[in-house]
Scaffold this motif. Structure first.
Motif, mmCIF file in Angstrom:
data_model
loop_
_atom_site.group_PDB
_atom_site.id
_atom_site.type_symbol
_atom_site.label_atom_id
_atom_site.label_comp_id
_atom_site.label_asym_id
_atom_site.label_seq_id
_atom_site.Cartn_x
_atom_site.Cartn_y
_atom_site.Cartn_z
ATOM 1 N N LEU A 393 -58.561 -19.745 -1.325
ATOM 2 C CA LEU A 393 -58.975 -18.415 -1.773
ATOM 3 C C LEU A 393 -59.602 -17.604 -0.644
ATOM 4 C CD1 LEU A 393 -60.490 -18.908 -5.348
ATOM 5 C CD2 LEU A 393 -58.183 -18.251 -4.677
ATOM 6 N N PHE A 394 -60.479 -18.210 0.145
ATOM 7 C CA PHE A 394 -61.132 -17.438 1.198
ATOM 8 C C PHE A 394 -60.114 -16.914 2.209
ATOM 9 C CE2 PHE A 394 -65.895 -18.822 1.191
ATOM 10 C CZ PHE A 394 -66.016 -18.343 -0.105
ATOM 11 N N ASP A 395 -59.000 -17.623 2.390
ATOM 12 C CA ASP A 395 -57.943 -17.100 3.254
ATOM 13 C C ASP A 395 -57.286 -15.879 2.620
ATOM 14 O OD1 ASP A 395 -58.402 -19.053 5.138
ATOM 15 O OD2 ASP A 395 -56.818 -20.388 4.412
ATOM 16 N N THR A 396 -57.156 -15.904 1.307
ATOM 17 C CA THR A 396 -56.575 -14.768 0.592
ATOM 18 C C THR A 396 -57.538 -13.583 0.565
ATOM 19 O OG1 THR A 396 -55.334 -16.300 -0.818
ATOM 20 C CG2 THR A 396 -55.534 -14.035 -1.590
ATOM 21 N N PHE A 397 -58.830 -13.866 0.394
ATOM 22 C CA PHE A 397 -59.823 -12.792 0.346
ATOM 23 C C PHE A 397 -60.010 -12.116 1.695
ATOM 24 C CE2 PHE A 397 -62.383 -15.278 -3.125
ATOM 25 C CZ PHE A 397 -61.390 -14.997 -4.045
ATOM 26 N N ARG A 398 -59.775 -12.861 2.789
ATOM 27 C CA ARG A 398 -60.142 -12.365 4.118
ATOM 28 C C ARG A 398 -59.441 -11.051 4.431
ATOM 29 N NH1 ARG A 398 -58.733 -16.491 6.848
ATOM 30 N NH2 ARG A 398 -60.694 -17.620 6.497
ATOM 31 N N GLY A 399 -60.225 -10.037 4.754
ATOM 32 C CA GLY A 399 -59.682 -8.723 5.055
ATOM 33 C C GLY A 399 -60.371 -7.656 4.234
ATOM 34 N N LEU A 405 -56.877 -12.201 -9.178
ATOM 35 C CA LEU A 405 -56.608 -13.580 -9.575
ATOM 36 C C LEU A 405 -56.261 -13.619 -11.054
ATOM 37 C CD1 LEU A 405 -59.628 -15.434 -7.873
ATOM 38 C CD2 LEU A 405 -57.345 -15.035 -6.930
ATOM 39 N N GLY A 406 -55.170 -14.322 -11.388
ATOM 40 C CA GLY A 406 -54.797 -14.480 -12.784
ATOM 41 C C GLY A 406 -53.726 -13.521 -13.246
ATOM 42 N N ALA A 407 -53.248 -12.666 -12.357
ATOM 43 C CA ALA A 407 -52.175 -11.718 -12.663
ATOM 44 C C ALA A 407 -51.642 -11.214 -11.338
ATOM 45 C CB ALA A 407 -52.686 -10.562 -13.527
ATOM 46 N N THR A 408 -50.534 -10.502 -11.375
ATOM 47 C CA THR A 408 -49.983 -9.904 -10.157
ATOM 48 C C THR A 408 -49.730 -8.426 -10.399
ATOM 49 O OG1 THR A 408 -47.715 -10.484 -10.798
ATOM 50 C CG2 THR A 408 -48.902 -12.058 -9.403
ATOM 51 N N LEU A 409 -49.980 -7.631 -9.374
ATOM 52 C CA LEU A 409 -49.711 -6.203 -9.415
ATOM 53 C C LEU A 409 -49.125 -5.790 -8.081
ATOM 54 C CD1 LEU A 409 -52.921 -4.805 -11.144
ATOM 55 C CD2 LEU A 409 -50.614 -4.858 -12.106
ATOM 56 N N PRO A 410 -48.156 -4.891 -8.070
ATOM 57 C CA PRO A 410 -47.560 -4.449 -6.805
ATOM 58 C C PRO A 410 -48.602 -3.824 -5.884
ATOM 59 C CG PRO A 410 -46.249 -3.711 -8.693
ATOM 60 C CD PRO A 410 -47.536 -4.249 -9.239
ATOM 61 N N LEU A 428 -60.801 -9.546 -10.677
ATOM 62 C CA LEU A 428 -60.601 -8.655 -9.532
ATOM 63 C C LEU A 428 -61.764 -8.858 -8.574
ATOM 64 C CD1 LEU A 428 -58.834 -6.423 -8.290
ATOM 65 C CD2 LEU A 428 -60.329 -4.752 -9.415
ATOM 66 N N ILE A 429 -61.453 -9.333 -7.365
ATOM 67 C CA ILE A 429 -62.481 -9.695 -6.394
ATOM 68 C C ILE A 429 -62.692 -8.540 -5.429
ATOM 69 C CG2 ILE A 429 -63.236 -11.417 -4.737
ATOM 70 C CD1 ILE A 429 -62.655 -12.440 -7.627
ATOM 71 N N ARG A 430 -63.934 -8.116 -5.304
ATOM 72 C CA ARG A 430 -64.287 -7.016 -4.411
ATOM 73 C C ARG A 430 -64.064 -7.393 -2.952
ATOM 74 N NH1 ARG A 430 -70.122 -4.884 -6.637
ATOM 75 N NH2 ARG A 430 -70.627 -5.357 -4.466
ATOM 76 N N PRO A 431 -63.976 -6.407 -2.070
ATOM 77 C CA PRO A 431 -63.830 -6.725 -0.643
ATOM 78 C C PRO A 431 -64.999 -7.505 -0.059
ATOM 79 C CG PRO A 431 -63.205 -4.450 -1.067
ATOM 80 C CD PRO A 431 -63.831 -4.965 -2.329
ATOM 81 N N ASP A 432 -66.175 -7.443 -0.695
ATOM 82 C CA ASP A 432 -67.316 -8.210 -0.190
ATOM 83 C C ASP A 432 -67.477 -9.549 -0.901
ATOM 84 O OD1 ASP A 432 -68.106 -7.086 -2.586
ATOM 85 O OD2 ASP A 432 -70.062 -6.401 -1.881
ATOM 86 N N GLY A 433 -66.420 -10.001 -1.595
ATOM 87 C CA GLY A 433 -66.417 -11.361 -2.125
ATOM 88 C C GLY A 433 -67.168 -11.570 -3.419
ATOM 89 N N TYR A 434 -67.335 -10.536 -4.208
ATOM 90 C CA TYR A 434 -67.950 -10.656 -5.529
ATOM 91 C C TYR A 434 -66.936 -10.281 -6.601
ATOM 92 C CZ TYR A 434 -72.422 -11.186 -3.200
ATOM 93 O OH TYR A 434 -73.440 -11.657 -2.409
ATOM 94 N N VAL A 435 -67.092 -10.856 -7.780
ATOM 95 C CA VAL A 435 -66.222 -10.497 -8.892
ATOM 96 C C VAL A 435 -66.622 -9.101 -9.367
ATOM 97 C CG1 VAL A 435 -65.447 -11.088 -11.208
ATOM 98 C CG2 VAL A 435 -65.979 -12.914 -9.574
ATOM 99 N N SER A 454 -60.092 0.743 -5.827
ATOM 100 C CA SER A 454 -59.671 -0.633 -5.576
ATOM 101 C C SER A 454 -58.161 -0.814 -5.580
ATOM 102 C CB SER A 454 -60.283 -1.560 -6.636
ATOM 103 O OG SER A 454 -59.979 -1.114 -7.946
ATOM 104 N N LEU A 455 -57.435 -0.012 -6.322
ATOM 105 C CA LEU A 455 -55.991 -0.198 -6.434
ATOM 106 C C LEU A 455 -55.268 1.103 -6.144
ATOM 107 C CD1 LEU A 455 -55.851 -2.185 -9.792
ATOM 108 C CD2 LEU A 455 -56.004 -3.105 -7.499
ATOM 109 N N THR A 456 -54.206 1.015 -5.398
ATOM 110 C CA THR A 456 -53.356 2.188 -5.172
ATOM 111 C C THR A 456 -52.226 2.219 -6.175
ATOM 112 O OG1 THR A 456 -52.084 0.922 -3.560
ATOM 113 C CG2 THR A 456 -53.880 2.272 -2.719
#
Length: 458
Positions: A393-399, A405-410, A428-435, A454-456
């Motif tokens: 997960l931390f590799d996915t969050f990095r950036g 998590l738990g669904a997919t969106l384009p 939905l995980i914030r850029p600073d690593g909080y839910v 958060s979403l485009t």
């Protein structure tokens, strides 16, 4: 210019890095001619290590630092025994970093500065802010050399005596933590091993500690002196202090570098935002150094503010998002001030309470949880690490992005399922690593996205 950051300490450099990776035009200005030279804040808590992992500096930080040594107690030149500095916590999949890391502040700043410049960011040294005004469109800072600079927003990261905070007229409320003066210094010496943090308790209630600084040849001296003392922090004064407080001789101190005197206090700024200007780090809260909370809380101020400024300046989020910086960080800083004061007075032990992994924002207006049955992990909590289908997960969050998590969106980094430790739902995980948001389905994400940027694509 988008953002002017006043102060090139850990707070200002962290914010500069976060803004640079978001494509925000920011400049860090520093009144000194170079980075701060002392060891001062030398402890990085596990939560800050997670922040530095995300910012791409943790490997360099860990290579330059090391673990905390056990403390060796001395009396009359004899070793009385050793003890751990903190309660040991076991790392697990959700908590990969469980112990504080020791690294002198000057070296942390070097690593952060190198990362900032690699990202194209800049620090202008020798630029002292003397006045600051603002209007509905931006902020004007004036410098000691008579020049001025205009930016859309400004951030005061210029320390406990913040000139920007004073220019804004923002007060600080606090108390003395200890009436005695403290001396801290970086020095080199002979006659002590580098395996232990050497502690020399005094008969008068004072103490002197000599801690080997990982990754250097230096020791950090920290001493509590009798009330009413007038400390001499000249090289000769530091040598005499070591000779008085230990079994070493003055000439065993072979070199004295940076030295300072202070009286521990805890103080909190009355406001963290005034219009287009934000207070962060020591400009917003001043801690006792006990428990290593000050620098860590400051870095996390920057980490919280960075993504919000980026969302407003580059992501189309409304300016009201920036109000949540004070909402979230002022309450957190108040709690950390109480904690560091408790550690200083011996009421709280270093360990689970001080690693800052439990810091969260459940009461924040940005924390939305619509699940019918929420598990242990709630909106506002730190998002733990874990593995999903072989992906960390931390590799996915990095950036600088949000993660679903738990669904997919384009257009949004996503994993189809959270790890079992998260419990049921969509997160939905914030850029600073909080839910930020949690629900049984993605219903409700559109409204949340509109106020957070958060979403485009939703």
């Amino acid at each position: 210019m988008d953002v002017l950051i006043v102060g090139a300490g850990p707070t200002g450099l962290t914010l500069g890095i976060d803004l640079a990776r978001r494509g925000v035009d920011a400049l860090v200005v520093e009144r000194g001619e170079h980075l701060f030279p002392g060891s001062r804040g030398k402890g990085l808590q596990p939560r800050t290590q997670e922040v530095f992992d995300d910012l791409g500096v943790l490997d360099a930080i860990r290579a330059a630092g090391g673990p905390y040594p056990d403390r060796m107690i001395w009396k009359d030149g004899e070793r009385l025994g050793e003890e751990s500095m903190f309660e040991k916590l076991d790392a697990d999949e959700g908590m990969p970093y469980s112990e504080p890391l020791m690294i002198p502040q000057w070296r942390t700043q070097e690593v952060l500065y190198a990362r900032l410049t690699r990202l194209g960011g800049k620090v202008a040294f020798g630029r002292e802010v003397t006045a600051l005004t603002q209007d509905g469109q931006g902020v004007t800072a004036r410098f000691a050399d008579g020049t001025a600079l205009r930016a859309r927003y400004a951030v005061a990261a210029d320390g406990g005596r913040s000139a920007v905070r004073q220019a804004l007229g923002v007060g600080m409320t606090g108390e003395a933590v200890d009436p005695a003066p403290f001396v801290v210094a970086d020095l080199r010496l002979k006659g002590l091993d580098r395996v232990h943090w050497h502690a020399f308790p005094g008969d008068d209630g004072g103490f002197l500690g000599l801690c080997p600084l990982a990754g250097t040849e230096d020791f950090q001296l920290a001493a509590r002196l009798p009330e009413g003392s007038r400390p001499d922090v000249s090289p000769d004064g530091i040598r005499k202090l070591v000779a008085r407080g230990t079994h070493l001789d003055a000439e065993d101190v072979t070199e004295v570098g940076w030295a300072s005197v202070f009286r521990p206090r805890a103080a909190l700024a009355d406001r963290f935002r005034v219009g287009r200007v934000f207070l962060a780090g020591d400009a917003a809260h001043v801690h006792s150094p006990a428990g290593a909370q000050g620098l860590n809380t400051s870095v996390q101020d920057a980490y919280n503010l960075g993504w919000k400024l980026g969302a407003v300046l580059r992501g189309g989020a409304p300016d009201a998002l920036l109000d949540t910086y004070e909402e979230e960080r002022r309450a957190n800083a108040a709690a950390m001030l109480e904690l560091s004061t408790g550690v200083h007075r011996g009421e709280v032990r270093r360990g689970r309470a001080t690693v800052q992994l439990g810091v969260g924002y459940r009461e924040s207006s940005l924390s939305v949880d619509t699940r019918r049955e929420a598990g242990e992990l709630r909106a506002g909590d730190r998002a733990p690490d874990g593995t999903v289908a072989g992906v960390r997960l931390f590799d996915t969050f990095r950036g600088p992005h949000w993660t679903l998590l738990g669904a997919t969106l384009p257009g949004l980094p996503s994993l189809p399922a959270p790890p079992a430790s998260y419990g049921p739902g969509v997160f939905l995980i914030r850029p600073d690593g909080y839910v930020g948001w949690a629900g049984d389905t993605t219903r409700g994400l559109r409204e949340y996205a509109g106020r957070t940027g958060s979403l485009t694509v939703v």
